[in-house]
Scaffold this motif. Structure first.
Motif, short mmCIF file in Angstrom:
data_model
loop_
_atom_site.label_atom_id
_atom_site.label_comp_id
_atom_site.label_asym_id
_atom_site.label_seq_id
_atom_site.Cartn_x
_atom_site.Cartn_y
_atom_site.Cartn_z
N ASN A 154 0.84 -1.21 0.00
CA ASN A 154 0.00 0.00 0.00
C ASN A 154 0.87 1.25 0.00
N VAL A 155 0.68 2.11 -0.98
CA VAL A 155 1.41 3.39 -1.07
C VAL A 155 0.38 4.49 -1.35
N LEU A 156 0.40 5.54 -0.57
CA LEU A 156 -0.52 6.65 -0.80
C LEU A 156 0.18 7.97 -0.48
N HIS A 157 -0.45 9.06 -0.87
CA HIS A 157 0.13 10.38 -0.58
C HIS A 157 -0.80 11.15 0.34
N LEU A 158 -0.21 12.11 1.08
CA LEU A 158 -0.96 12.89 2.07
C LEU A 158 -1.01 14.36 1.69
N GLY A 159 -1.05 14.63 0.38
CA GLY A 159 -1.11 16.01 -0.06
C GLY A 159 0.27 16.64 -0.15
N GLU A 160 0.25 17.93 -0.46
CA GLU A 160 1.51 18.64 -0.74
C GLU A 160 1.84 19.64 0.35
N ARG A 161 3.10 20.09 0.30
CA ARG A 161 3.57 21.20 1.13
C ARG A 161 4.25 22.22 0.22
N GLU A 162 3.97 23.48 0.45
CA GLU A 162 4.63 24.58 -0.27
C GLU A 162 5.89 24.96 0.50
N CYS A 163 7.05 24.82 -0.17
CA CYS A 163 8.34 25.07 0.50
C CYS A 163 9.17 26.08 -0.28
N SER A 164 8.51 27.06 -0.91
CA SER A 164 9.21 27.98 -1.80
C SER A 164 9.96 29.09 -1.07
N LEU A 165 9.63 29.35 0.18
CA LEU A 165 10.32 30.41 0.92
C LEU A 165 11.62 29.85 1.48
N GLN A 166 12.71 30.17 0.82
CA GLN A 166 14.02 29.61 1.15
C GLN A 166 15.07 30.72 1.15
N ARG A 167 16.15 30.44 1.88
CA ARG A 167 17.31 31.32 1.87
C ARG A 167 18.54 30.45 1.79
N ARG A 168 19.38 30.71 0.78
CA ARG A 168 20.56 29.88 0.53
C ARG A 168 20.16 28.42 0.38
N HIS A 169 19.08 28.18 -0.35
CA HIS A 169 18.58 26.83 -0.65
C HIS A 169 18.07 26.10 0.59
N GLN A 170 17.93 26.80 1.70
CA GLN A 170 17.41 26.20 2.92
C GLN A 170 15.98 26.68 3.14
N LYS A 171 15.06 25.74 3.35
CA LYS A 171 13.68 26.12 3.63
C LYS A 171 13.60 26.84 4.98
N ILE A 172 12.80 27.89 5.04
CA ILE A 172 12.61 28.59 6.32
C ILE A 172 11.14 28.69 6.70
N ILE A 173 10.25 28.68 5.71
CA ILE A 173 8.81 28.68 5.95
C ILE A 173 8.19 27.60 5.06
N GLU A 174 7.32 26.77 5.64
CA GLU A 174 6.63 25.75 4.87
C GLU A 174 5.15 25.78 5.23
N GLU A 175 4.30 25.43 4.26
CA GLU A 175 2.87 25.43 4.54
C GLU A 175 2.15 24.33 3.77
N ALA A 176 0.98 23.98 4.24
CA ALA A 176 0.15 22.98 3.59
C ALA A 176 -1.31 23.36 3.79
N PRO A 177 -2.09 23.25 2.72
CA PRO A 177 -1.70 22.92 1.35
C PRO A 177 -1.10 24.13 0.64
N SER A 178 -0.71 23.96 -0.62
CA SER A 178 -0.18 25.07 -1.41
C SER A 178 -1.33 25.81 -2.10
N VAL A 179 -1.22 27.14 -2.13
CA VAL A 179 -2.24 27.93 -2.82
C VAL A 179 -2.11 27.78 -4.33
N LEU A 180 -1.01 27.20 -4.79
CA LEU A 180 -0.76 27.09 -6.22
C LEU A 180 -1.58 25.99 -6.88
#
Length: 683
Positions: A220-246
């Motif tokens: 059994n394999v399933l997904h639990l939706g997405e996370r928006e991780c676009s707010l980054q500094r030096r390729h490091q995530k600093i703010i994450e949210e779910a779900p994505s407004v996109l």
């Protein structure tokens, strides 16, 4: 189900895993290095075992010592958290050989997805679109350079074995390619023990979307939706949210199915994350125009472990991901299917790190003197801190995560901003105030995100002024400090600094306050006949009036720290009666020796002293005393909290003094080298 589980990690993730183990009635075993002997994760666990000295290689990265601790405590399973050995296939195999269940994916899946080159080839064969880039493993520097030229700048160098943005280098100028390849290899080798690199086309202004997957050992394999991780500094995530407004429902379903296929392609089991990049519309500046996209999203990599940002998924799904990691590792079948996964509300997470935004986000450190971490009413804080915790430069700078949940995105944003303003970590400069300002940025509020947003707007998000409220508070406390000590005996009324004078209005008492980098400010304070306190700040026509007297008499050290909107400000008394403060840091007067500083400056008159921008370890020294250097030439590299900082020559000249060698541990502002200019300037 297991009776005892060892948590092979530290900090906030160790505390978080232990919390779930306790809810399941499972005995928890913590491990610690000498640096963490009194850490929070040690105290909340049912039992704890010392691994060894502070360096991670001799403690948290020692598989033998961890497995020995598991055997001694009767553990049947090991939870690796994230970082350290979480994605180490050899460690997963060693656990199995020792009779320990590894609470994570199979070793073969870790090995496959841990090699970004093989991972891309595998998911491409499964029909998942991937980012254009180099092919083949073990490319030499010359082969990487050739691939970069063929792709066209800008390109991204990535460690094949890595994750979390470590060792990633964006190259926009081919003239810098050789230096960037060398730096990326160093960081990759230091972080992952493997300096294999790949190169990919850099997509300007993309969005970073990741899909949480969950798989059991029964197919059994399933997904639990997405996370928006676009707010980054030096390729490091600093703010994450779910779900994505996109994402709309169709795109969410399509990306979710692609993530499931990626997980199936490697025989995945447990909780994992498939990361995608969603291209923007911008053509690379000075580079080759991108090919017409074959998809609205591309596979980047799969993280074969629990993610730092997993709490936002937990809050919108109602699932405890750590619990399901444990249940799957114990052989249980998922008790729900894809149609049962419902996304409700909105959650946003902010990573609070030991770094100083006013010093270019360099790692910070210190002792946690006072701590308040908000909880409840839609706010959750995952933390490994306690009052008295020593934050050094040996481990990752992330201290805690503040997560807010609401019925919609606007509510979650408001709650998170408020929670960050309430978060208190006095004694250790953090990025909490910066994160709060970022969350109020119009583009963030509107959901118009991309991975370059933070870097473009960073200057406007770093506070460059000390708020007037803090000058007022410092003046009040200074006024209180002048009051005679309370006691059982007689107090001289003429010693009171209340501004009293015979036959007239109370006099103003001036307090001259100064913060490095800012002009001095004079705040005037007086007591009115009715017992109120008045303050007059520069530019004010009318004084501010308080309802009571001055605050209680402070301690003898005369150091006052205030928190406003997530930023700590400390004022300290200098011997000459003036005041000194620093935004985001604590300045201890007894550690400040102006005479020694003046002598140091005089000794190197006409030269330029290069100092350590952060506490850490010198890893590279490229010059020797007597060498001629050019302006901007890379001279040394200082590493702290898994981050490299290059020390460059401020001008052309000669290395007059070199005080460090590779491996030297340095303190912040310690002199590393002195560069004498070619042309001496006299006044």
């Amino acid at each position: 189900m297991f009776d005892t589980v060892l948590v092979a990690n530290r900090g906030e993730i160790a505390v978080r895993v232990i919390r779930t183990l306790r809810s399941l009635g499972i005995r928890s075993v913590a491990v610690f290095s000498d640096a963490d002997a009194d850490a929070r994760h040690v105290r909340v666990a049912d039992t704890a075992v010392r691994l060894g000295p502070a360096p991670a290689a001799e403690s948290y990265l020692s598989a033998d010592r961890i497995l020995e601790a598991a055997a001694r405590t009767g553990a049947q399973a090991v939870h690796p958290g994230y970082g350290f050995l979480a994605e180490n296939a050899d460690f997963a195999r060693a656990c199995a050989e020792a009779g320990q269940a590894f609470i994570g994916p199979p070793a073969d899946a870790i090995s496959l997805m841990g090699d970004k080159i093989r991972a891309k080839e595998t998911v491409r064969a499964a029909g998942v679109p991937v980012v254009p880039g180099s092919s083949g493993s073990g490319l030499s520097d010359a082969e990487l350079a050739d691939a970069a030229r063929e792709i066209g700048v800008p390109v991204l160098l990535k460690p094949s074995a890595g994750g979390g943005g470590k060792g990633m280098r964006l190259v926009r100028d081919l003239a810098h390619l050789a230096d960037e390849i060398a730096a990326a290899r160093r960081e990759a080798r230091a972080s992952f023990g493997d300096d294999t690199l790949l190169v990919e086309r850099w997509i300007d202004r993309p969005r970073h979307i990741e899909i949480q997957v969950l798989a059991d050992g029964h197919g059994n394999v399933l997904h639990l939706g997405e996370r928006e991780c676009s707010l980054q500094r030096r390729h490091q995530k600093i703010i994450e949210e779910a779900p994505s407004v996109l994402l709309d429902a169709d795109t969410r379903a399509s990306m979710g199915e692609a993530a499931v296929q990626a997980a199936r392609s490697c025989g995945y089991r447990g909780a994992g994350t498939v990361e995608f990049i969603v291209p923007g519309d911008t053509v690379p500046i000075g580079g080759t125009p991108p090919e017409p996209p074959v998809s609205s999203y591309y596979f980047m990599e799969m993280n074969a472990r629990l993610q730092v940002e997993h709490p936002v998924t937990e809050l919108i799904t109602g699932l405890d991901l750590v619990e399901w990691q444990v249940r799957v590792a114990a052989g249980e079948r998922l008790s729900f299917g894809q149609p049962d996964v419902q996304l409700t509300g909105h959650a946003i997470e902010a990573r609070v790190c030991a770094e100083d935004p006013t010093r270019g986000f360099l790692p910070s450190g210190g002792t946690v003197l006072s701590l308040y971490e908000p909880q409840g009413d839609g706010v959750r804080t995952d933390s490994g801190l306690s009052e008295g915790t020593e934050v050094g430069s040996l481990y990752d700078p992330m201290l805690s995560k503040v997560i807010a949940y609401g019925p919609d995105r606007a509510t979650a944003l408001r709650k998170l901003r408020s929670a960050l303003a309430e978060t208190v970590t006095l004694g250790v400069p953090t990025n909490a105030g910066f994160l709060r300002r970022l969350l109020a940025h119009p583009a963030v509020v509107a959901g118009e995100l991309d991975t370059g947003l933070v870097e473009r707007e960073v200057d406007g998000l770093v506070a460059d002024a000390v708020p007037a409220e803090l000058y007022a508070a410092a003046a009040l406390l200074r006024q209180a400090a002048l009051a005679p000590a309370e006691g059982d005996g007689w107090a001289d009324p003429f010693a009171a600094a209340d501004g009293w004078r015979l036959g007239g209005e109370p006099a103003w008492t001036p307090h001259h306050l100064r913060v490095p980098g800012h002009e001095p400010v004079t705040v005037r304070v007086r007591r009115t006949p009715d017992g109120r306190t008045e303050l007059l700040l520069p530019g004010m026509d009318k004084p501010l009036r308080g309802s009571g007297g001055v605050p209680p008499r402070p301690g003898a050290e005369q150091r006052f720290t205030f928190l406003l909107d997530g930023v700590a400000h400390t004022f300290a008394a200098l011997p000459d009666g003036t005041w000194l403060g620093r935004d985001g840091d604590a300045w201890h007067v007894r550690d400040h020796d102006p005479v020694a500083a003046a002598l140091t400056g005089a000794a190197h008159a006409g030269a330029e002293s290069l100092t350590a921008p952060m506490p850490g370890t010198v890893t590279v020294v490229k010059v020797a005393v007597g060498d001629e250097v050019t302006a901007g030439q890379s001279l040394l590299v200082v590493e702290a909290m898994k981050m490299e900082h290059v020390i460059s020559a401020p001008h052309a000249g000669t290395v007059a003094e070199l005080d460090v060698t590779p491996g030297t541990t340095v303190a912040m502002d310690q002199v590393l080298a002195v560069i004498a200019p070619h042309e001496e300037v006299t006044e």
